[in-house]
Design a protein around this motif. Structure first.
Motif, mmCIF file in Angstrom:
data_model
loop_
_atom_site.group_PDB
_atom_site.id
_atom_site.type_symbol
_atom_site.label_atom_id
_atom_site.label_comp_id
_atom_site.label_asym_id
_atom_site.label_seq_id
_atom_site.Cartn_x
_atom_site.Cartn_y
_atom_site.Cartn_z
ATOM 1 N N LEU A 144 0.843 -1.200 0.000
ATOM 2 C CA LEU A 144 0.000 0.000 0.000
ATOM 3 C C LEU A 144 0.873 1.243 0.000
ATOM 4 O O LEU A 144 0.957 1.994 0.971
ATOM 5 C CB LEU A 144 -0.954 -0.035 1.183
ATOM 6 C CG LEU A 144 -1.919 -1.225 1.192
ATOM 7 C CD1 LEU A 144 -2.905 -1.114 2.345
ATOM 8 C CD2 LEU A 144 -2.663 -1.350 -0.134
ATOM 9 N N ALA A 145 1.529 1.479 -1.142
ATOM 10 C CA ALA A 145 2.488 2.576 -1.294
ATOM 11 C C ALA A 145 1.779 3.882 -1.604
ATOM 12 O O ALA A 145 0.667 3.910 -2.140
ATOM 13 C CB ALA A 145 3.474 2.237 -2.408
ATOM 14 N N GLY A 146 2.469 4.969 -1.312
ATOM 15 C CA GLY A 146 1.978 6.294 -1.652
ATOM 16 C C GLY A 146 2.486 6.751 -3.001
ATOM 17 O O GLY A 146 2.795 5.946 -3.884
ATOM 18 N N SER A 147 2.618 8.067 -3.162
ATOM 19 C CA SER A 147 2.937 8.629 -4.472
ATOM 20 C C SER A 147 4.425 8.689 -4.765
ATOM 21 O O SER A 147 4.814 8.876 -5.920
ATOM 22 C CB SER A 147 2.352 10.042 -4.581
ATOM 23 O OG SER A 147 2.784 10.855 -3.500
ATOM 24 N N SER A 148 5.281 8.537 -3.748
ATOM 25 C CA SER A 148 6.725 8.655 -3.954
ATOM 26 C C SER A 148 7.420 7.315 -3.765
ATOM 27 O O SER A 148 7.198 6.638 -2.749
ATOM 28 C CB SER A 148 7.340 9.663 -2.989
ATOM 29 O OG SER A 148 8.756 9.656 -3.080
#
Length: 448
Positions: A123-127
């Motif tokens: 569940l990664a973010g935008s970076s």
């Protein structure tokens, strides 16, 4: 004996103190606008090194603050020992179990590269350059959180070092209260050296960025409101007003231009995603459209966020809605001197309390607001702050007063992120597990 010599006797990793070559560089966070007047920097060789450092700090009456890179640095590190965990870089993906275990120095891009060939994602973010552990301790607001909730609620276990310098593995079964606190509470009661978490199916992923000239912003925002009002949990859409400075290295079509962007991901087939996003295709003047089927490993390229350290000033709010009044306030005047004003669609699993969830809780607010500026000079920093305050003030009737921990800004305290009962519980954990204040978090739950 000086602190440098004492630390070099205690740990095997590199130690830097004032006067050493590279000390100032080693102590800087990713956000160069944050000052970090630390007493020493220790680059731990492994988890045993972390334990040895904590034992030394406890005996010496000093505090330790851990940062793989400092993306979430809050600036409250005066006189502490700054722990760099970049060498704790193990990545173990077990696709048959849909599980990953990583060290505290691992970045999201590394996990996605290992999981993507198996049709899985974290569940990664935008970076891609944000650390998994730091992000998860703050809750972790992901591209896929509308479908799967906060990243923290996918954690199975943490490897930790406690305030006595002892190593342990913490799970729901072994220590439920600490496990709860570490899942989104900021993690300032112990030091986390590794984390094990669930991976989620992503056999098909569609996503990318659309860009229009700024004068199309009213049409784009209207479409954003329509699309997000009916979006399934698998679809995430962000709306961003952009004001690119005339910097060298930017493509000509971006340099010095005001634009409006829509970024999106969809966990599913391209055809279904295109149907859901069709409202945006009716808007003329498109400057760029990078949407398409992509591997999970390329997730970090959607927003093309800077991966090198830079000075930034941020402010975030949670919006209680996105009605005509909110839209008018967002579109009132140019966003300069800000670089961006972004509205993220929340809802879905984020709005539903997770069964046996962590301290991150849930977000009843359907949208978030995130404002970013680059303080190239003191007068620019002042103008950025004034513009952020002006936008936040205009939207005050439509904000909840809270913000996710992951969106806190330097100078904030954890109290801004948590309801009173959650904050009280986190404070109890902190007092019980770190009674002598060995650990200093980015945004301390006990205040400054």
């Amino acid at each position: 004996m000086t602190i440098g010599n004492e630390l070099r006797r205690a740990v095997r990793g590199r130690v830097l103190v004032a006067g050493d070559d590279g000390f100032e560089q080693a102590g800087r966070p990713w956000n160069l606008a944050v000052e970090q007047p630390v007493r020493a920097v220790v680059e731990a060789r492994d988890a045993d090194d972390v334990a040895a450092l904590v034992g030394y700090a406890r005996r010496a009456g000093l505090a330790v603050s851990a940062q793989p890179s400092g993306h979430g640095a809050g600036g409250d590190v005066d006189g502490v020992i700054l722990l760099r965990t970049g060498r704790l870089d193990g990545v173990d993906v077990r696709p048959e179990e849909r599980v990953a275990r990583v060290g505290a120095g691992v970045k999201w891009g590394e996990v996605l590269a290992a999981a993507s060939p198996h049709g899985l994602t974290g569940l990664a973010g935008s970076s891609p350059v944000v650390s998994v552990v730091g992000y998860t301790l703050g809750g972790g607001l992901s591209w896929f959180s509308r479908r799967h909730g906060f990243a923290a609620d996918s954690v199975r276990a943490f490897d930790i070092v406690d305030a006595e310098g002892d190593r342990a593995t913490v799970s729901a079964g072994s220590d439920p209260e600490l496990f709860w606190a570490l899942r989104g509470g900021g993690g300032d009661s112990v030091l986390v050296t590794g984390v094990e978490f669930d991976l989620h199916p992503a056999p098909h992923l569609y996503g990318g960025r659309m860009l229009w000239p700024a004068e199309r912003a009213p049409e784009v925002l209207a479409a954003f409101r329509e699309v997000t009002a009916e979006a399934p949990d698998e679809l995430t859409v962000w709306f961003t007003l952009l004001n690119f400075p005339p910097l060298p290295g930017l493509p000509d079509f971006l340099r010095g231009r005001a634009l409006v962007a829509v970024d999106s991901t969809f966990l599913g087939e391209a055809g279904r995603a295109q149907d859901l996003l069709r409202r945006f295709d009716k808007i003329d003047g498109l400057v760029m459209d990078s949407r398409g089927t992509l591997p999970v490993a390329e997730l970090g390229g959607i927003c093309a966020e800077p991966t090198d350290p830079a000075p930034v000033l941020t402010r975030a709010e949670l919006l209680t809605g996105l009605d005509d009044a909110v839209a008018a306030a967002l579109l009132a005047g140019p966003i300069g001197p800000l670089l961006s004003v972004q509205v993220r669609h929340l809802g879905g699993a984020l709005a539903r309390p997770a069964r046996d969830g962590g301290a991150c809780g849930h977000l009843a607010e359907p949208y978030s607001l995130y404002m970013v500026g680059i303080p190239s000079a003191p007068e620019v920093a002042a103008a950025i702050g004034a513009r952020q305050n002006g936008i936040a003030g205009a939207l005050a009737p439509h904000t909840s007063g809270r913000r996710p921990y992951t969106f806190l800004s330097p100078g904030d305290e954890a109290a801004a992120a948590f309801p009173g009962e959650i904050l009280a519980r986190l404070r109890d954990v902190k007092r019980a597990r770190d009674p002598h204040g060995v650990f200093r978090g980015n945004y301390p739950v006990l205040g400054r």
